[in-house]
Scaffold this active site. Structure first.
Site, mmCIF file in Angstrom:
data_model
loop_
_atom_site.group_PDB
_atom_site.id
_atom_site.type_symbol
_atom_site.label_atom_id
_atom_site.label_comp_id
_atom_site.label_asym_id
_atom_site.label_seq_id
_atom_site.Cartn_x
_atom_site.Cartn_y
_atom_site.Cartn_z
ATOM 1 N N LYS A 98 0.840 -1.195 0.000
ATOM 2 C CA LYS A 98 0.000 0.000 0.000
ATOM 3 C C LYS A 98 0.885 1.260 0.000
ATOM 4 O O LYS A 98 0.659 2.193 -0.784
ATOM 5 C CB LYS A 98 -0.901 -0.037 1.239
ATOM 6 C CG LYS A 98 -1.908 1.075 1.299
ATOM 7 C CD LYS A 98 -2.806 0.870 2.494
ATOM 8 C CE LYS A 98 -3.638 2.093 2.793
ATOM 9 N NZ LYS A 98 -4.314 1.969 4.076
ATOM 10 N N CYS B 102 37.291 17.389 31.435
ATOM 11 C CA CYS B 102 37.285 18.820 31.135
ATOM 12 C C CYS B 102 36.845 19.637 32.363
ATOM 13 O O CYS B 102 37.628 19.790 33.289
ATOM 14 C CB CYS B 102 36.439 19.090 29.893
ATOM 15 S SG CYS B 102 36.970 20.591 29.052
ATOM 16 N N HIS C 183 38.371 15.691 25.826
ATOM 17 C CA HIS C 183 37.145 14.879 25.801
ATOM 18 C C HIS C 183 37.423 13.521 25.152
ATOM 19 O O HIS C 183 37.193 13.355 23.939
ATOM 20 C CB HIS C 183 36.046 15.611 25.021
ATOM 21 C CG HIS C 183 35.504 16.790 25.748
ATOM 22 N ND1 HIS C 183 34.501 16.694 26.680
ATOM 23 C CD2 HIS C 183 35.849 18.099 25.700
ATOM 24 C CE1 HIS C 183 34.231 17.890 27.167
ATOM 25 N NE2 HIS C 183 35.042 18.770 26.594
ATOM 26 N N GLU D 18 35.831 10.883 25.307
ATOM 27 C CA GLU D 18 34.616 10.188 24.851
ATOM 28 C C GLU D 18 34.362 10.382 23.354
ATOM 29 O O GLU D 18 33.693 9.573 22.719
ATOM 30 C CB GLU D 18 33.396 10.658 25.668
ATOM 31 C CG GLU D 18 32.901 12.081 25.427
ATOM 32 C CD GLU D 18 33.610 13.140 26.274
ATOM 33 O OE1 GLU D 18 34.756 12.885 26.709
ATOM 34 O OE2 GLU D 18 33.031 14.227 26.490
HETATM 35 N N1 GLN Z 1 33.769 25.473 31.091
HETATM 36 C C1 GLN Z 1 35.084 24.923 31.038
HETATM 37 C C2 GLN Z 1 35.999 25.687 30.095
HETATM 38 O O1 GLN Z 1 35.548 26.399 29.244
HETATM 39 C C3 GLN Z 1 35.049 23.468 30.663
HETATM 40 C C4 GLN Z 1 34.516 23.207 29.304
HETATM 41 C C5 GLN Z 1 34.134 21.779 29.085
HETATM 42 O O2 GLN Z 1 33.909 21.036 30.034
HETATM 43 N N2 GLN Z 1 34.043 21.374 27.845
HETATM 44 O O3 GLN Z 1 37.191 25.557 30.187
#
Ligand code: GLN
Length: 548
Positions: free
Chosen positions: A226, A386, A520, A522
């Protein structure tokens, strides 16, 4: 465009948003790769921001950062995790960026004499972008953000329509993702919204070649026929996209429904060759055989918007895969931990590992510091990422070095800005300078930077490398001035920028697992290649769970 035979697949969405177009695109990319093709995935976002870097995570979810320093849509994270191909700055474009380029060209006088219009100037700029920075790829998959019919996405739809005409069927394929709602009382899947959405697309001059229909129930054959009849398609081109219990089941599930087969058929490619899906089968087997349960507490501010932590959640999941264990997340709102010391140990009672992820702003920071203190003293594995790393440095300074005024300049002027504004740093392209008055958009320390790991450090034993490269997105940085005081008290900066000026990693040795990273990690974890820090952290948390 170097490869004149490159094939474009344009992915649009209809009916409702949040259909998982990003995952569908990533999965199709992975399937084509499994057939031996080289792929690139791109996202075209209709909003007017130049990039998502200035948007609140509550609005837009995580901002994914590429090696070359672009702040992009989180779908690029899916693309990388499913294909392993590092995303680039040129893989995410927004209406805002297109318009700002067109307008600056107009100001420069590049169009002298012409009236600048959406068609052809904006659509030409979109087409140029789609065709740019392509090398030896066989396929470029372009996902159009939003839902067909949105005002903002019209120029993108028009541009891909034109490309379809210009390049022809042998080089373009239109894949439309829709939803088949299930009406419980009628016991039926409804095809009407899909029909309407395809009609909308056809009204803009695009006939989809393949429909991918999201559904919570199997689509009966007569319903497929359909849909095909009303949408001007063959019934094999209507692909069922059944809800999956894990996103990593999606490539195999779409393959079983014939998605990659239909794409190859469309392009008249070898359909007899079977894709090599061993990577995905292995991940699914591990997922099914994982047992035990490790509980990871994530202490953050955006706990009601889990898309803000998309890559983090996936990296934790990959750490679970590496250890064959199921991981459960306990969301902890950092603001609930402020002035709440008596309740703190209760909140963390069953938690086997604590993560304080990236974040911005003072709100909730004292709660994060309280959580970090608890994990340091009670020897619960701790991973600071971070902002989480910065808060851990402040916690240590205040409570171990007795520097009670330690704070971050992110929170305004203070007596001891242990975390200070980064005013200059070395990048691959030379010295970068910033000050308090710099623009906020696109001016953080962004993208991949090398980091040297200290000999005999814990992190070096985890990475098994001396130099690593990780992605950054931050404006502030730990002040190196107190490094020797930290060291005397057991916290060492075990990862430094190559010029030795910026502390990138710290670790506390007298603790089962206490590491903070300024970058980061991750963002680089993949299901088939879990990030070493996450594998090691989940392993330590697993050990901790066995102690309880
Ligand atoms: N606010 C913090 C900075 O600008 C950490 C930034 C974050 O965790 N990505 O350094």
């Amino acid at each position: 465009m170097k490869n004149t035979l490159v094939k474009f697949i344009f992915i649009t969405g209809g009916v409702v948003s949040s259909l998982g177009k990003g995952l569908a695109s990533a999965s199709l990319g992975a399937l084509l790769q499994a057939r031996g093709y080289k792929v690139k995935l791109r996202k075209l976002d209709p909003y007017l921001n130049v990039d998502p870097g200035t948007m609140s995570p509550y609005q837009h979810g995580e901002c994914f950062v590429t090696d070359d320093g672009a702040e992009t849509d989180l779908d690029l994270g899916h693309y990388e995790r499913f294909t392993g191909v590092p995303a680039k700055k040129s893989d995410n474009i927004t209406t805002g960026k297109i318009y700002s380029n067109v307008i600056s060209k107009e100001r420069r006088g590049d169009y002298l004499g012409a009236t600048i219009q959406v068609i052809p100037h904006v659509t030409d700029a979109i087409k140029d972008y789609i065709l740019s920075d392509i090398n030896d790829e066989d396929f470029v998959l372009c996902e159009i953000g939003g839902t067909v019919g949105d005002i903002e996405s019209l120029p993108f739809i028009e541009a891909i329509r034109q490309l379809g005409n210009e390049l022809g069927l042998s080089q373009t394929c239109f894949l439309h993702v829709t939803l088949l709602p299930y009406i419980k009382t009628a016991g039926e899947l409804k095809t009407k919204p899909t029909q309407h959405s395809v009609k909308e697309l056809q009204g803009m001059g695009i006939q989809p070649d393949i429909l991918l229909c999201r559904t919570e129930n199997v689509i009966p054959n007569d319903q497929k026929s359909k849909i095909a009849l009303f949408c001007n398609l063959k019934s094999e081109s209507v692909i069922e996209a059944l809800d999956a219990s894990s996103i990593y089941e999606v490539p195999i599930s779409y393959h079983k429904q014939g998605l990659d087969y239909e794409v190859c058929k469309h392009f008249k490619l070898n359909i007899l060759k079977k894709p090599n899906l061993s990577r995905w089968k292995r991940i699914n087997e591990i997922q099914k055989s994982s047992d035990g349960n490790v509980i990871i507490g994530i202490v953050g501010k955006y706990t009601t918007m889990i898309d803000a932590y998309k890559s983090l959640l996936e990296a934790i999941n990959h750490g679970g895969l590496a250890n064959n264990v199921k991981v459960t997340i306990k969301w902890i709102d950092s603001q609930d931990l402020e002035n709440n010391n008596q309740n703190l140990s209760n909140i963390f009672k069953n938690v086997n590992g604590i993560i304080v992820p990236g974040g911005f702003g003072e709100r909730g920071s004292e709660g994060k510091i309280n959580a970090i203190k608890l994990s340091r003293i009670n020897k619960i594995p701790f991973f600071g990422i971070c902002f989480g790393m910065q808060m851990a440095v402040i916690e240590f300074a205040r409570n171990v070095l007795n520097l009670k005024d330690a704070s971050s300049s992110e929170f305004g002027k203070n007596k001891l800005p242990l975390i200070g504004l980064l005013t200059e740093w070395q990048s691959k392209n030379g010295l970068v300078k910033r000050n308090e008055n710099s623009n906020l958009g696109g001016t953080m320390r962004l993208g991949a930077y090398d980091c040297k790991l200290l000999d005999n450090s814990f992190v070096k034993s985890i990475y098994k490398k001396k130099i690593i490269s990780e992605r950054h997105r931050h404006r502030y940085e730990v002040n190196n001035k107190f490094a020797s005081d930290f060291k005397k008290n057991g916290m060492i900066f075990s990862g430094m920028s190559p010029d030795n000026t910026l502390p990138e990693i710290f670790e506390i040795r007298d603790h089962p697992w206490f590491i903070g990273v300024q970058f980061h990690p991750e963002l680089k974890s993949k299901p088939f290649d879990p990030h070493p820090l996450f594998s090691s952290f989940i392993n330590a948390s697993l050990k901790q769970s066995r102690l309880l």
